[in-house]
Design an enzyme around this catalytic site. Structure first.
Site, PDB file in Angstrom:
ATOM      1  N   HIS A 115     -47.286  -3.645-102.221  1.00  0.00           N
ATOM      2  CA  HIS A 115     -48.390  -3.693-101.255  1.00  0.00           C
ATOM      3  C   HIS A 115     -48.898  -2.327-100.814  1.00  0.00           C
ATOM      4  O   HIS A 115     -50.015  -2.219-100.307  1.00  0.00           O
ATOM      5  CB  HIS A 115     -47.988  -4.524-100.023  1.00  0.00           C
ATOM      6  CG  HIS A 115     -48.061  -6.007-100.274  1.00  0.00           C
ATOM      7  ND1 HIS A 115     -47.296  -6.625-101.249  1.00  0.00           N
ATOM      8  CD2 HIS A 115     -48.815  -6.990 -99.714  1.00  0.00           C
ATOM      9  CE1 HIS A 115     -47.570  -7.916-101.249  1.00  0.00           C
ATOM     10  NE2 HIS A 115     -48.483  -8.168-100.331  1.00  0.00           N
ATOM     11  N   ARG A 153     -51.274 -18.513 -73.089  1.00  0.00           N
ATOM     12  CA  ARG A 153     -50.000 -17.864 -73.460  1.00  0.00           C
ATOM     13  C   ARG A 153     -49.248 -18.610 -74.569  1.00  0.00           C
ATOM     14  O   ARG A 153     -48.041 -18.446 -74.722  1.00  0.00           O
ATOM     15  CB  ARG A 153     -49.091 -17.688 -72.242  1.00  0.00           C
ATOM     16  CG  ARG A 153     -49.706 -16.813 -71.181  1.00  0.00           C
ATOM     17  CD  ARG A 153     -48.684 -16.384 -70.145  1.00  0.00           C
ATOM     18  NE  ARG A 153     -49.341 -15.589 -69.131  1.00  0.00           N
ATOM     19  CZ  ARG A 153     -49.932 -16.083 -68.058  1.00  0.00           C
ATOM     20  NH1 ARG A 153     -49.928 -17.377 -67.842  1.00  0.00           N
ATOM     21  NH2 ARG A 153     -50.518 -15.287 -67.194  1.00  0.00           N
ATOM     22  N   HIS A 195     -52.777  -2.167-100.780  1.00  0.00           N
ATOM     23  CA  HIS A 195     -53.607  -1.899 -99.602  1.00  0.00           C
ATOM     24  C   HIS A 195     -54.557  -0.724 -99.871  1.00  0.00           C
ATOM     25  O   HIS A 195     -55.704  -0.729 -99.405  1.00  0.00           O
ATOM     26  CB  HIS A 195     -52.741  -1.619 -98.373  1.00  0.00           C
ATOM     27  CG  HIS A 195     -52.003  -2.842 -97.903  1.00  0.00           C
ATOM     28  ND1 HIS A 195     -50.779  -2.787 -97.266  1.00  0.00           N
ATOM     29  CD2 HIS A 195     -52.316  -4.155 -98.009  1.00  0.00           C
ATOM     30  CE1 HIS A 195     -50.388  -4.025 -96.995  1.00  0.00           C
ATOM     31  NE2 HIS A 195     -51.293  -4.867 -97.434  1.00  0.00           N
ATOM     32  N   ARG A 214     -37.346  -8.245 -94.583  1.00  0.00           N
ATOM     33  CA  ARG A 214     -38.720  -8.758 -94.767  1.00  0.00           C
ATOM     34  C   ARG A 214     -39.647  -7.694 -95.344  1.00  0.00           C
ATOM     35  O   ARG A 214     -40.674  -8.011 -95.956  1.00  0.00           O
ATOM     36  CB  ARG A 214     -39.252  -9.312 -93.434  1.00  0.00           C
ATOM     37  CG  ARG A 214     -40.530 -10.090 -93.596  1.00  0.00           C
ATOM     38  CD  ARG A 214     -40.849 -10.945 -92.394  1.00  0.00           C
ATOM     39  NE  ARG A 214     -42.092 -11.661 -92.590  1.00  0.00           N
ATOM     40  CZ  ARG A 214     -42.558 -12.617 -91.794  1.00  0.00           C
ATOM     41  NH1 ARG A 214     -41.856 -12.989 -90.743  1.00  0.00           N
ATOM     42  NH2 ARG A 214     -43.714 -13.204 -92.049  1.00  0.00           N
ATOM     43  N   LYS A 244     -46.223 -14.931 -89.021  1.00  0.00           N
ATOM     44  CA  LYS A 244     -47.115 -13.790 -88.768  1.00  0.00           C
ATOM     45  C   LYS A 244     -48.523 -14.319 -88.517  1.00  0.00           C
ATOM     46  O   LYS A 244     -49.044 -15.098 -89.318  1.00  0.00           O
ATOM     47  CB  LYS A 244     -47.156 -12.845 -89.976  1.00  0.00           C
ATOM     48  CG  LYS A 244     -46.016 -11.855 -90.038  1.00  0.00           C
ATOM     49  CD  LYS A 244     -46.247 -10.875 -91.173  1.00  0.00           C
ATOM     50  CE  LYS A 244     -45.111  -9.878 -91.301  1.00  0.00           C
ATOM     51  NZ  LYS A 244     -45.279  -8.980 -92.463  1.00  0.00           N
ATOM     52  N   GLU A 280     -39.416  -8.571 -89.280  1.00  0.00           N
ATOM     53  CA  GLU A 280     -39.585  -7.448 -90.216  1.00  0.00           C
ATOM     54  C   GLU A 280     -38.943  -6.143 -89.743  1.00  0.00           C
ATOM     55  O   GLU A 280     -39.565  -5.095 -89.685  1.00  0.00           O
ATOM     56  CB  GLU A 280     -41.078  -7.235 -90.520  1.00  0.00           C
ATOM     57  CG  GLU A 280     -41.268  -6.470 -91.822  1.00  0.00           C
ATOM     58  CD  GLU A 280     -42.723  -6.406 -92.276  1.00  0.00           C
ATOM     59  OE1 GLU A 280     -43.411  -7.439 -92.248  1.00  0.00           O
ATOM     60  OE2 GLU A 280     -43.136  -5.307 -92.671  1.00  0.00           O
ATOM     61  N   GLU A 318     -48.096 -13.419-105.664  1.00  0.00           N
ATOM     62  CA  GLU A 318     -47.064 -13.310-104.624  1.00  0.00           C
ATOM     63  C   GLU A 318     -45.766 -13.997-105.075  1.00  0.00           C
ATOM     64  O   GLU A 318     -44.673 -13.562-104.718  1.00  0.00           O
ATOM     65  CB  GLU A 318     -47.556 -13.901-103.292  1.00  0.00           C
ATOM     66  CG  GLU A 318     -48.755 -13.185-102.681  1.00  0.00           C
ATOM     67  CD  GLU A 318     -48.426 -11.834-102.006  1.00  0.00           C
ATOM     68  OE1 GLU A 318     -47.264 -11.383-102.046  1.00  0.00           O
ATOM     69  OE2 GLU A 318     -49.358 -11.228-101.432  1.00  0.00           O
ATOM     70  N   ASN A 338     -43.170  -6.566 -98.954  1.00  0.00           N
ATOM     71  CA  ASN A 338     -44.277  -5.613 -99.126  1.00  0.00           C
ATOM     72  C   ASN A 338     -44.222  -4.924-100.488  1.00  0.00           C
ATOM     73  O   ASN A 338     -44.988  -3.982-100.734  1.00  0.00           O
ATOM     74  CB  ASN A 338     -44.255  -4.554 -98.017  1.00  0.00           C
ATOM     75  CG  ASN A 338     -44.551  -5.170 -96.673  1.00  0.00           C
ATOM     76  OD1 ASN A 338     -45.291  -6.137 -96.602  1.00  0.00           O
ATOM     77  ND2 ASN A 338     -43.954  -4.635 -95.620  1.00  0.00           N
ATOM     78  N   LYS A 392     -39.118 -17.305 -99.607  1.00  0.00           N
ATOM     79  CA  LYS A 392     -39.736 -16.783 -98.376  1.00  0.00           C
ATOM     80  C   LYS A 392     -38.961 -17.261 -97.148  1.00  0.00           C
ATOM     81  O   LYS A 392     -38.726 -16.496 -96.208  1.00  0.00           O
ATOM     82  CB  LYS A 392     -41.205 -17.233 -98.311  1.00  0.00           C
ATOM     83  CG  LYS A 392     -41.921 -16.803 -97.057  1.00  0.00           C
ATOM     84  CD  LYS A 392     -42.661 -15.505 -97.183  1.00  0.00           C
ATOM     85  CE  LYS A 392     -43.083 -14.940 -95.833  1.00  0.00           C
ATOM     86  NZ  LYS A 392     -44.481 -14.706 -95.640  1.00  0.00           N
ATOM     87  N   HIS A 396     -56.683 -10.194-102.996  1.00  0.00           N
ATOM     88  CA  HIS A 396     -55.432  -9.568-102.535  1.00  0.00           C
ATOM     89  C   HIS A 396     -54.327  -9.632-103.608  1.00  0.00           C
ATOM     90  O   HIS A 396     -53.690  -8.624-103.919  1.00  0.00           O
ATOM     91  CB  HIS A 396     -54.959 -10.259-101.245  1.00  0.00           C
ATOM     92  CG  HIS A 396     -53.640  -9.768-100.755  1.00  0.00           C
ATOM     93  ND1 HIS A 396     -53.468  -8.503-100.221  1.00  0.00           N
ATOM     94  CD2 HIS A 396     -52.406 -10.347-100.752  1.00  0.00           C
ATOM     95  CE1 HIS A 396     -52.199  -8.340 -99.895  1.00  0.00           C
ATOM     96  NE2 HIS A 396     -51.530  -9.430-100.204  1.00  0.00           N
TER      97      HIS A 396
HETATM   98  N1  GLY Z   1     -46.641 -11.560 -96.351  1.00  0.00           N
HETATM   99  C1  GLY Z   1     -45.531 -10.789 -95.999  1.00  0.00           C
HETATM  100  C2  GLY Z   1     -44.750 -11.334 -94.863  1.00  0.00           C
HETATM  101  O1  GLY Z   1     -44.908 -12.463 -94.485  1.00  0.00           O
HETATM  102  O2  GLY Z   1     -43.941 -10.628 -94.317  1.00  0.00           O
END
Ligand code: GLY
Length: 336
Positions: A234, A113, A238, A227, A135, A223, A177, A231, A213, A251
């Site tokens: 993106h 956990r 994608h 956040r 993430k 998000e 990025e 994107n 960031k 990417h």
């Molecule tokens: N790479 C986008 C984020 O971390 O939300």
């Protein structure tokens, strides 16, 4: 330099320092069992350096590439944690790029956990973006990042020395990025990218990208709002990534192309010149209908409309909504 990041449940430090890898034993709590996860594209000495500073360290080296970011490698990591007798007080350390970080962070989030996870990103892409913000995920069936968790690291070590072994194409891949963050949040940084020799300012660009960031994830860790601006570019990226014909594109290269139709003409001209400077692509060698169709079939697209981030002026953003037909026209007009 220590950059603290606040989270819902506390926070963690990002240690941004040339040579930091050599002193991870001082910066991280490694007097326990430590599973170091790396891939075969990362110089082996980076993981060995970490293990040499741990009380009881083990290295798992996975195959380089997105194919490793699936359930089989996830299972491999969990089985190693069990086999080596890891407990709740032990930890996982990622040494590599985004695949290694996302995968091992997710394994750490699930094992018993949740155990401590440290991230040592060794690519520009992971240093400026994926290592910050908690993430973690794996790909499942044909969907990228569809199974995952928000599991903030216990600390992040960013050592720009590790970039010395990266090919220039990989450096530019990650800087896409930084361009994205500068274009949406920081016109001064965007001007620096336009004006200066970027390789001579790489530490500054990485550092300032990390600060951007950090600010975003501190305000919106999970998000719900701000956040989503990360994107930017993106949606199209994608779609490009989902095309077989484009599988050789990295990417950041897809993000580079994906940002172009999402800006005013004035900003687009400036963006294209920065992308050219970084040898990043500004078009795709395939029929644009293929891309716009893929946008419509994206799992995250729903209903008649599409929401996207638009940049009218460098350093600003707005959220826009339009029909898929209008979106198709925008892509075809701006990428033609
Ligand atoms: N790479 C986008 C984020 O971390 O939300």
């Amino acid at each position: 330099m220590i950059i603290p990041v606040k989270t819902r449940n506390g926070g963690y430090n990002i240690y941004f320092e040339r040579g930091a890898l050599g002193r991870v034993g001082e910066l991280l709590k490694l007097d326990r069992k430590v599973l170091v996860v790396t891939d075969n594209g990362v110089p082996a000495q980076y993981a060995e350096t970490v293990v040499s500073q741990a009380k009881e360290g083990y290295i798992v080296t996975i195959e380089q590439g997105e194919k490793s970011k699936g359930i089989k490698t996830f299972e491999l990591l969990l089985s190693k944690l069990v086999e080596y007798g890891f407990t709740r007080t032990d930890c996982v350390v990622a040494v590599g790029g985004g695949v290694v970080g996302d995968l091992s962070g997710f394994a750490a989030s699930c094992f018993m956990r949740g155990i401590d996870f440290y991230n040592i990103p060794t690519t520009v892409l992971s240093q400026v973006d994926s290592s910050i913000g908690g993430k973690t995920a794996i790909d499942f069936m044909q969907y990228k990042n569809i199974v995952g968790a928000f599991w903030p690291p216990a600390a992040v070590i960013i050592d720009p020395e590790t970039l010395s072994t990266l090919p220039p194409r990989q450096i530019s891949n990650g800087l896409a990025e930084s361009v994205k963050m500068a274009l949406t949040f920081d016109s001064d940084l965007f001007e620096l990218l336009e004006r200066e020799d970027i390789s001579a300012h790489i530490d500054e660009v990485i550092y300032r990208s990390i600060l951007l960031k950090k600010a975003v994830v501190e305000e919106d860790e999970t998000e719900k709002g701000l956040r989503k601006v990360l994107n930017f570019g993106h949606t199209i990226a994608h779609a490009i990534e989902s095309e077989k014909a484009m599988e050789d594109y990295f990417h950041g290269e897809c993000v580079a192309v994906g940002m172009i139709p999402m800006c005013s003409d004035r900003v687009k001209a400036r963006l294209v010149s920065v992308l050219n400077k970084l040898s990043l692509p500004t078009s795709v060698p395939c029929d644009l209908n293929v891309i716009t169709e893929a946008v419509r079939h994206d799992k995250k697209a729903s209903g008649e409309n599409i929401t996207f981030i638009w940049v009218e002026e460098a350093g600003t953003f707005e959220m826009k909504k339009c029909s898929f037909d209008e979106f198709d026209n925008l892509v075809k007009e701006k990428l033609a």
